[in-house]
Design a protein around this motif. Sequence first.
Motif, short mmCIF file in Angstrom:
data_model
loop_
_atom_site.label_atom_id
_atom_site.label_comp_id
_atom_site.label_asym_id
_atom_site.label_seq_id
_atom_site.Cartn_x
_atom_site.Cartn_y
_atom_site.Cartn_z
N TRP A 59 0.84 -1.20 0.00
CA TRP A 59 0.00 0.00 0.00
C TRP A 59 0.88 1.25 0.00
O TRP A 59 1.92 1.29 0.66
N GLY A 60 0.44 2.27 -0.70
CA GLY A 60 1.23 3.48 -0.80
C GLY A 60 1.54 4.14 0.52
O GLY A 60 2.58 4.78 0.68
N SER A 61 0.66 3.98 1.51
CA SER A 61 0.89 4.61 2.81
C SER A 61 2.02 3.95 3.59
O SER A 61 2.55 4.55 4.54
N TYR A 62 2.39 2.73 3.23
CA TYR A 62 3.50 2.05 3.90
C TYR A 62 4.65 1.75 2.92
O TYR A 62 5.80 2.06 3.20
N ASP A 63 4.36 1.15 1.78
CA ASP A 63 5.37 0.84 0.77
C ASP A 63 6.61 0.22 1.44
O ASP A 63 7.74 0.69 1.29
N LEU A 64 6.36 -0.85 2.15
CA LEU A 64 7.35 -1.44 3.07
C LEU A 64 8.33 -2.37 2.36
O LEU A 64 7.91 -3.31 1.67
N THR A 65 9.60 -2.12 2.56
CA THR A 65 10.62 -3.10 2.17
C THR A 65 10.54 -4.26 3.14
O THR A 65 10.50 -4.07 4.36
N THR A 66 10.51 -5.48 2.61
CA THR A 66 10.26 -6.63 3.48
C THR A 66 10.77 -7.92 2.85
O THR A 66 10.91 -8.00 1.63
N LEU A 67 11.04 -8.90 3.70
CA LEU A 67 11.44 -10.23 3.22
C LEU A 67 10.16 -11.02 2.98
O LEU A 67 9.39 -11.27 3.91
#
Length: 339
Positions: A282-290
């Motif tokens: 989601w644009g509000s988080y745009d989270l880098t993640t494994l």
Amino acid sequence: MAQNKVTSAEVAARAGVSQSAVSRVFTPGASASAKTVEKVRTAAAELGYRPNVLARAMVSGRSRIIGLVVAYLENQFYPVALELLSNALQAKGYHILIFTAPNSTDGIDSVLQDLMDYQVDGIVAASVSMSSDLAARARSAGIPVVLFNRGQNGEGFSNVTSNNVLGGAKVAEFLMAGGHERIAHIAGWQGSSTGRDRQEGFVSALEAAGHEPFDVLEGMYKRDIAMAAARSLVDRPDPADAIFVGNDHMAFAVMDAVRDAGMTPGRDISIVGYDDVPMASWGSYDLTTLRQPVNRMVDATVETLIDQIETTAGKPGLFEIEGELIVRSSARIPEGWTQ
């Protein structure tokens, strides 16, 4: 007044077939001609007949029911995983019985015992552990158990996880490549193999490269605890400049906390999660993640469970499936970085 239940004999009489033909039509995998199936199902619909699955299970010794147990559903990973597991098992002709259980051995054992009393053919336990006593009872009853997203050694059941140690190491290497110096970790519950393994991989990779972790705090996989941990990491004269968070559920809370402190993820501080739930994009988080390879984890879970149910050669197995680092804007992207 309660209406008397329609019997298979009445359906047979209406359809003009034998009672055994009715049984075959409503037994998954049994053989019946297309003409017989049409006649029986038409008669059943006209009479309002519903086959008694549990009664059939008592006769056949197979319920075709799989028990799914999950400790909690706040983590956005589990609704996704349970939907995929449910769809995959139903595609194999199995019905699903879902229970939630407290994350304690006594509570989980009570739920698992209830499932065994329902005569389930197999059990999938998502992020829960079971006592050695209950594991022995499940083996004695011939009920295979697969632990999904949780590792537990030496009990004769299957474990299906992502490769959490390797995943933690990948995050450490990414953050070091980004030039971060004060790299912290908000870990998952250390009573779980996922929490311990992700922390081990992350810290070991830092130390192997000559970096000491800035701090390691336990977030317990809980939003409020993770937020408090994040505040403690940034409310210092020398705040953390990067945080690896043990799952996305906590990472969203950490991002909210650092924003409340006036910092922008990806610019002032890097935040990396673990799971890659739908909300991460989601644009509000745009989270880098494994990314947890949930589709392959589900495939391995269903394959090993059904193999143990349906064949005498089926054996428990250990599956650790490598996941991919998904790079988005919540963390500084190292110069020249390629996936």
